[in-house]
Design a protein around this motif. Sequence first.
Motif, short mmCIF file in Angstrom:
data_model
loop_
_atom_site.label_atom_id
_atom_site.label_comp_id
_atom_site.label_asym_id
_atom_site.label_seq_id
_atom_site.Cartn_x
_atom_site.Cartn_y
_atom_site.Cartn_z
N LYS A 151 47.28 49.61 35.27
CA LYS A 151 47.74 48.34 34.72
C LYS A 151 47.75 47.24 35.79
O LYS A 151 47.37 46.09 35.53
N ILE A 211 45.60 43.71 35.73
CA ILE A 211 46.22 42.40 35.96
C ILE A 211 45.52 41.67 37.11
O ILE A 211 45.23 40.48 37.02
N ALA A 219 47.93 36.86 31.67
CA ALA A 219 48.38 37.88 30.73
C ALA A 219 47.41 38.02 29.56
O ALA A 219 47.09 39.14 29.13
N THR A 220 46.93 36.90 29.05
CA THR A 220 45.99 36.93 27.93
C THR A 220 44.71 37.66 28.31
O THR A 220 44.20 38.50 27.55
N ALA A 270 44.41 39.86 30.60
CA ALA A 270 44.71 41.27 30.86
C ALA A 270 45.06 42.03 29.58
O ALA A 270 45.08 43.26 29.57
N GLY A 271 45.36 41.30 28.50
CA GLY A 271 45.75 41.94 27.26
C GLY A 271 47.22 42.32 27.19
O GLY A 271 47.61 43.21 26.44
N TYR A 272 48.04 41.61 28.01
CA TYR A 272 49.48 41.87 28.03
C TYR A 272 50.24 40.61 27.67
O TYR A 272 49.67 39.51 27.60
N THR A 273 51.54 40.75 27.48
CA THR A 273 52.39 39.58 27.33
C THR A 273 52.78 39.10 28.73
O THR A 273 52.78 39.90 29.69
N ALA A 331 55.34 41.21 30.41
CA ALA A 331 54.90 42.51 30.91
C ALA A 331 54.40 42.44 32.34
O ALA A 331 54.48 43.42 33.09
N LEU A 332 53.89 41.28 32.74
CA LEU A 332 53.39 41.12 34.10
C LEU A 332 54.49 41.29 35.13
O LEU A 332 54.25 41.75 36.26
N HIS A 379 55.16 44.40 37.17
CA HIS A 379 54.26 44.75 38.25
C HIS A 379 54.23 43.72 39.38
O HIS A 379 54.03 44.08 40.55
#
Length: 207
Positions: free
Chosen positions: A16, A20, A42-43, A45-48, A51-52, A55
């Motif tokens: 993950k 990112i 985030a977009t 990476a496919g995350y919100t 969520a970043l 990490h």
Amino acid sequence: MEDRKAARQRRLAESKRQIILDAAREAFAEDGLEKASLRAIATKAGYTPAALYFHFSSKEAIYAELLRTSLHSLGESVAAAVDGADTAEARFRAAGMGFFGYYAANPSELDLGFYLFRGGMKPAGLDRDTDRELNAALEGALMPLAAAARDMGAGEEAAGLSMVNIFAHATGLLLLLHTGRIRMFGASAEALMAQYVEQQVAVLRAG
């Protein structure tokens, strides 16, 4: 010993983080550090965005990690270029051309490196320790130049100056190369760099 579940979780977290970092590199290349947003990263990476934060603590922390990796690769590349050179002069030439060659072949790494080349971006949120660490990594990648200069008989000040001279000249030529401006002069950036390295060798040889 790490059990299978912990190992699987660690690998997933590493994966993950890399997703990112790859997304951030793309966002920074498109918009620069200042304009790229965590939402855009985030977009990609496919995350919100939330969520970043599991990490990385900030956009600047992501950028610092990319720089860390880039400078590590630069240092390895310069060290590999110097390895096997059997004289101080040969090591100086190899280090100078190795530094130039790494960024000539990797323009996206040069974009990342310009954070350091322009003296840091403290207003953007990098803390002092990280700023110092990254600048030290850049200096470390250049140190084979100073070491070779000392082995040629230069004092500490002259050796350091030769390192700075190579760095400054390489940076200017790389800008001309990657912006296409070098074509205005009908010149080869690599040939001009090699010529300048030879001039510095002559200066060091003369003492």
